[in-house]
Write a protein that holds these residues in place. Sequence first.
Motif, PDB file in Angstrom:
ATOM      1  N   ALA A 148      -7.507   1.259  -4.679  1.00 48.96           N
ATOM      2  CA  ALA A 148      -7.367   2.415  -4.497  1.00 48.96           C
ATOM      3  C   ALA A 148      -8.434   3.118  -3.207  1.00 48.96           C
ATOM      4  CB  ALA A 148      -7.535   3.725  -5.633  1.00 48.96           C
ATOM      5  N   GLY A 149      -8.210   4.009  -2.510  1.00 52.61           N
ATOM      6  CA  GLY A 149      -9.128   4.217  -1.550  1.00 52.61           C
ATOM      7  C   GLY A 149      -8.799   5.510  -0.943  1.00 52.61           C
ATOM      8  N   LEU A 183      -5.016   9.349   0.954  1.00 52.86           N
ATOM      9  CA  LEU A 183      -5.384   8.340  -0.206  1.00 52.86           C
ATOM     10  C   LEU A 183      -4.418   7.249  -0.136  1.00 52.86           C
ATOM     11  CD1 LEU A 183      -6.259  10.813  -3.009  1.00 52.86           C
ATOM     12  CD2 LEU A 183      -7.725  10.107  -1.442  1.00 52.86           C
ATOM     13  N   TYR A 184      -5.020   6.035  -0.648  1.00 54.85           N
ATOM     14  CA  TYR A 184      -4.048   4.909  -0.790  1.00 54.85           C
ATOM     15  C   TYR A 184      -4.134   4.276  -2.147  1.00 54.85           C
ATOM     16  CZ  TYR A 184      -7.580   1.688   0.254  1.00 54.85           C
ATOM     17  OH  TYR A 184      -8.769   0.973   0.508  1.00 54.85           O
ATOM     18  N   SER A 213     -11.512  -2.225  -4.968  1.00 51.97           N
ATOM     19  CA  SER A 213     -10.417  -3.077  -5.716  1.00 51.97           C
ATOM     20  C   SER A 213     -10.840  -4.030  -6.825  1.00 51.97           C
ATOM     21  CB  SER A 213      -9.698  -3.716  -4.754  1.00 51.97           C
ATOM     22  OG  SER A 213     -10.810  -4.731  -3.658  1.00 51.97           O
ATOM     23  N   LYS A 220       0.907  -1.332   0.010  1.00 46.99           N
ATOM     24  CA  LYS A 220      -0.008   0.095   0.145  1.00 46.99           C
ATOM     25  C   LYS A 220       0.905   1.271  -0.156  1.00 46.99           C
ATOM     26  CE  LYS A 220      -4.359  -1.554   2.426  1.00 46.99           C
ATOM     27  NZ  LYS A 220      -4.923  -1.291   3.641  1.00 46.99           N
ATOM     28  N   GLU A 229      -8.431   6.802   3.582  1.00 45.99           N
ATOM     29  CA  GLU A 229      -8.103   6.535   4.895  1.00 45.99           C
ATOM     30  C   GLU A 229      -8.245   7.852   5.814  1.00 45.99           C
ATOM     31  OE1 GLU A 229      -5.373   3.197   6.434  1.00 45.99           O
ATOM     32  OE2 GLU A 229      -4.598   5.087   6.988  1.00 45.99           O
ATOM     33  N   GLY A 253     -12.570   1.935  -0.088  1.00 52.98           N
ATOM     34  CA  GLY A 253     -12.039   1.826  -1.327  1.00 52.98           C
ATOM     35  C   GLY A 253     -12.611   0.919  -2.247  1.00 52.98           C
TER      36      GLY A 253
END
Length: 233
Positions: free
Chosen positions: A180-181, A131-132, A197, A119, A183, A195
């Motif tokens: 992606a999402g 964002l991740y 996936s 991540k 947090e 997120g």
Amino acid sequence: MLMKKLILSMLVLGASAGAASAQVEIGLKLSPSITYLRTDSPSALDFQSEKSKLSLGGGLVVDYFFGQNYAFSTGLWLAGKGGTITYLDLDPNSVSTVPSIRREQKIGLQYLEVPVTVKLFTNDVATDVKLYFQLGGTAGGVIATRINDEKRYKDPSNGNAETESSKHVIIPDVSALVGAGAEYQLGQSTKIFAGISYHRGLVNIDKYFDKDRGFQDVTLKNNEIALDLGIKF
């Protein structure tokens, strides 16, 4: 000898410093998803992916940070997969050797998976929000199978021969994962995340059509698009 001791001391100190700076975050996630099966076969059999399947999964999330914005992410997930396929089959009431009857199978699968991913987090894009981006894969094994919502399947084109649904697919599966999402830091050690996936199956899971029916070059692979909702402590 002195040089060896010095190198060993440096390695121990490095490992200790890494352990001290490393941070582990553990949480739980819930993942409603849309799943379907990618198909491939000779044109005479005409395997098609007809319908997707709504599934629900989730499990344990473990993020091991090896930098401020970088984490190795793993865990243990329960994932539902499958979908509805159709194909051309021989007519048992005809002497023709050309497949002419379209059959349908609704395949429901449940997997236990271990993700192996990385991540990448941004700096705050808003107050306490990052964002991740996630990249890697999953490896798992099927723990439950149903064909047409049943644990056993009677094939009308094979003399109603009965087989266990679990015998229709191989046990292991491997998927590529990209997601992606965002947090949000909810408290001192509590974070919530949301997120999306995509999980792309890399393994042909079919065993029945090849082994029991003698169909050549039939491929079934899992696909999943999941909404990932979770909390970390």
